[in-house]
Design an enzyme around this catalytic site. Structure first.
Site, short mmCIF file in Angstrom:
data_model
loop_
_atom_site.label_atom_id
_atom_site.label_comp_id
_atom_site.label_asym_id
_atom_site.label_seq_id
_atom_site.Cartn_x
_atom_site.Cartn_y
_atom_site.Cartn_z
N ARG A 121 0.82 -1.21 0.00
CA ARG A 121 0.00 0.00 0.00
C ARG A 121 0.85 1.26 0.00
NH1 ARG A 121 -5.59 -0.91 0.94
NH2 ARG A 121 -5.88 -3.00 1.76
N ARG A 128 -9.81 1.82 -2.64
CA ARG A 128 -8.59 1.41 -1.93
C ARG A 128 -8.42 2.22 -0.64
NH1 ARG A 128 -7.35 -3.29 -3.04
NH2 ARG A 128 -5.37 -2.91 -1.99
N ILE A 129 -8.20 1.52 0.45
CA ILE A 129 -7.91 2.19 1.72
C ILE A 129 -6.56 2.89 1.59
CG2 ILE A 129 -7.39 1.82 4.16
CD1 ILE A 129 -9.36 -0.57 4.05
N LEU A 130 -6.48 4.12 2.10
CA LEU A 130 -5.28 4.95 1.95
C LEU A 130 -4.47 4.99 3.24
CD1 LEU A 130 -7.21 7.70 0.03
CD2 LEU A 130 -5.47 6.18 -0.97
N ASN A 152 -14.52 12.50 0.70
CA ASN A 152 -15.04 11.20 0.27
C ASN A 152 -16.55 11.21 0.41
OD1 ASN A 152 -15.08 8.36 -0.36
ND2 ASN A 152 -15.40 7.93 1.82
N HIS A 184 -19.42 8.48 1.31
CA HIS A 184 -19.59 7.13 1.84
C HIS A 184 -21.08 6.80 1.84
CE1 HIS A 184 -18.74 3.53 4.12
NE2 HIS A 184 -19.72 3.86 4.96
N GLU A 198 -8.28 7.36 9.98
CA GLU A 198 -9.19 6.29 10.37
C GLU A 198 -10.32 6.20 9.35
OE1 GLU A 198 -11.70 4.68 14.24
OE2 GLU A 198 -10.69 6.62 14.34
N1 NHR Z 1 -8.72 5.93 3.42
C1 NHR Z 1 -8.66 6.49 4.63
N2 NHR Z 1 -7.49 6.49 5.23
N3 NHR Z 1 -9.73 7.03 5.23
C2 NHR Z 1 -10.92 6.99 4.62
O1 NHR Z 1 -11.98 7.50 5.23
C3 NHR Z 1 -11.05 6.40 3.33
C4 NHR Z 1 -9.90 5.88 2.76
C5 NHR Z 1 -9.96 5.26 1.51
C6 NHR Z 1 -11.16 5.13 0.85
C7 NHR Z 1 -13.63 5.32 0.78
C8 NHR Z 1 -14.33 4.22 1.62
C9 NHR Z 1 -15.83 4.30 1.56
O2 NHR Z 1 -16.39 5.37 1.34
C10 NHR Z 1 -12.31 5.60 1.44
C11 NHR Z 1 -12.27 6.27 2.66
C12 NHR Z 1 -12.54 1.14 0.38
C13 NHR Z 1 -12.65 0.26 1.45
C14 NHR Z 1 -12.02 -1.10 1.42
O3 NHR Z 1 -12.20 -1.90 2.33
C15 NHR Z 1 -13.32 0.71 2.57
C16 NHR Z 1 -13.85 1.98 2.60
C17 NHR Z 1 -13.73 2.85 1.52
C18 NHR Z 1 -13.07 2.41 0.40
N4 NHR Z 1 -11.22 -1.43 0.37
C19 NHR Z 1 -10.52 -2.69 0.20
C20 NHR Z 1 -9.00 -2.50 0.49
O4 NHR Z 1 -8.38 -3.50 0.87
C21 NHR Z 1 -10.61 -3.19 -1.22
C22 NHR Z 1 -12.01 -3.44 -1.65
C23 NHR Z 1 -12.14 -3.62 -3.15
O5 NHR Z 1 -11.16 -3.43 -3.90
O6 NHR Z 1 -13.27 -3.90 -3.58
O7 NHR Z 1 -8.47 -1.39 0.29
O8 NHR Z 1 -16.52 3.28 1.82
C1 GAR Z 2 -21.21 5.25 -4.47
O1 GAR Z 2 -22.41 4.78 -3.93
C2 GAR Z 2 -20.23 5.53 -3.35
O2 GAR Z 2 -20.83 6.04 -2.20
C3 GAR Z 2 -19.70 4.16 -3.09
O3 GAR Z 2 -19.57 3.56 -4.35
C4 GAR Z 2 -20.49 4.16 -5.28
C5 GAR Z 2 -19.71 4.72 -6.43
O4 GAR Z 2 -20.55 5.06 -7.49
N1 GAR Z 2 -18.42 4.23 -2.44
C6 GAR Z 2 -17.93 3.21 -1.75
O5 GAR Z 2 -18.58 2.20 -1.53
C7 GAR Z 2 -16.54 3.41 -1.24
N2 GAR Z 2 -16.15 2.26 -0.53
P1 GAR Z 2 -19.97 5.88 -8.74
O6 GAR Z 2 -18.70 5.19 -9.20
O7 GAR Z 2 -21.05 5.75 -9.77
O8 GAR Z 2 -19.75 7.28 -8.32
#
Ligand code: NHR
Ligand code: GAR
Length: 209
Positions: A65, A91-93, A107, A109, A143
């Site tokens: 990552r 992708r989690i950052l 973001n 959510h 977080e």
């Molecule tokens: N990163 C941080 N540090 N903090 C946030 O609030 C973040 C972030 C990265 C992305 C979007 C988030 C959402 O809106 C987001 C917020 C991906 C996952 C996840 O589990 C969870 C939450 C969000 C985005 N991703 C997996 C991973 O291992 C992969 C899942 C996949 O590829 O389908 O990174 O929900």
């Molecule tokens: C949206 O519903 C967004 O909230 C969600 O994915 C969809 C993206 O739609 N995000 C997540 O679940 C992040 N983990 P889009 O590609 O059409 O904008």
């Protein structure tokens, strides 16, 4: 003009809503680049249709990552953004990446935070018997899904809803919510203080969609 870089992984319907609003409402901000971690993301086509630069950075090509995030930061910074927008970015950052864009990364959510952080929010809301669901725009912090809330939209959970029907209703609410929140940011109308976000003009930051 504020420069906006949008990160996507999927269809990019929120990206599209933001680009349309920026043009229709003539914001002092424009989407200058769209970056996807997936080459097949539908949002890349939408971006090109608007004449916006696109880049693909495949996370699977990196050892971990930290390496992916370092490369991603390089690609983002080449576009000198004032704001980074996550729009269905999956992708989690890392904390290091998040710190670099502190106070200038948003973001959306698909839940009413702090309920249902993480994935599969609609399925979990239905399983819990929730009567409302919705979406949250928040500043990104280290977080996951815990950053300061900018705006929230509420939709009903209807009898007979499944994950697909609820996701569709929430997504439609996002298409109003996210452009509004991004518009506030580029117009300098938001204040972030002590982990709370206020709209300086007093506009409602939560509503029923
Ligand atoms: N990163 C941080 N540090 N903090 C946030 O609030 C973040 C972030 C990265 C992305 C979007 C988030 C959402 O809106 C987001 C917020 C991906 C996952 C996840 O589990 C969870 C939450 C969000 C985005 N991703 C997996 C991973 O291992 C992969 C899942 C996949 O590829 O389908 O990174 O929900
Ligand atoms: C949206 O519903 C967004 O909230 C969600 O994915 C969809 C993206 O739609 N995000 C997540 O679940 C992040 N983990 P889009 O590609 O059409 O904008």
């Amino acid at each position: 003009m504020k420069r906006i870089v949008v990160l996507i992984s999927g269809q990019g319907s929120n990206l599209d809503a933001i680009v349309r609003a920026s043009e229709a409402e003539d914001w002092p901000g424009r989407v200058v680049a769209v970056i996807s971690n997936r080459a097949d993301a539908g949002g890349l086509q939408r971006a090109r249709a608007h004449g916006i630069a696109t880049e693909v950075l495949d996370h699977k090509a990196f050892a971990d990552r930290a390496a992916f995030d370092a490369a991603l930061a390089g690609v983002i910074d080449a576009h000198s953004p004032d704001l980074v927008v996550l729009a269905g970015f999956m992708r989690i950052l890392t904390p290091e990446f998040v710190a670099r864009y502190e106070g200038r990364m948003l973001n959306v959510h698909p839940s009413l935070l702090p309920a249902f952080t993480g994935l599969h929010t609609h399925r979990r809301a239905i399983e819990q018997g929730c009567k409302v669901a919705g979406a949250t725009v928040h500043f990104v912090c280290a977080e996951l899904d815990h950053g300061p809330v900018v705006a929230q939209a509420v939709v009903p959970v209807l009898a007979g809803d499944d994950e697909t029907t609820l996701a569709k209703r929430v997504l439609a609410a996002e298409h109003v919510l996210y452009p509004r929140a991004v518009g506030w940011f580029v117009k300098g109308e938001l204040r972030l203080q002590d982990g709370r976000v206020t709209h300086l003009g007093g506009e409602p930051q939560g509503w029923f969609a």
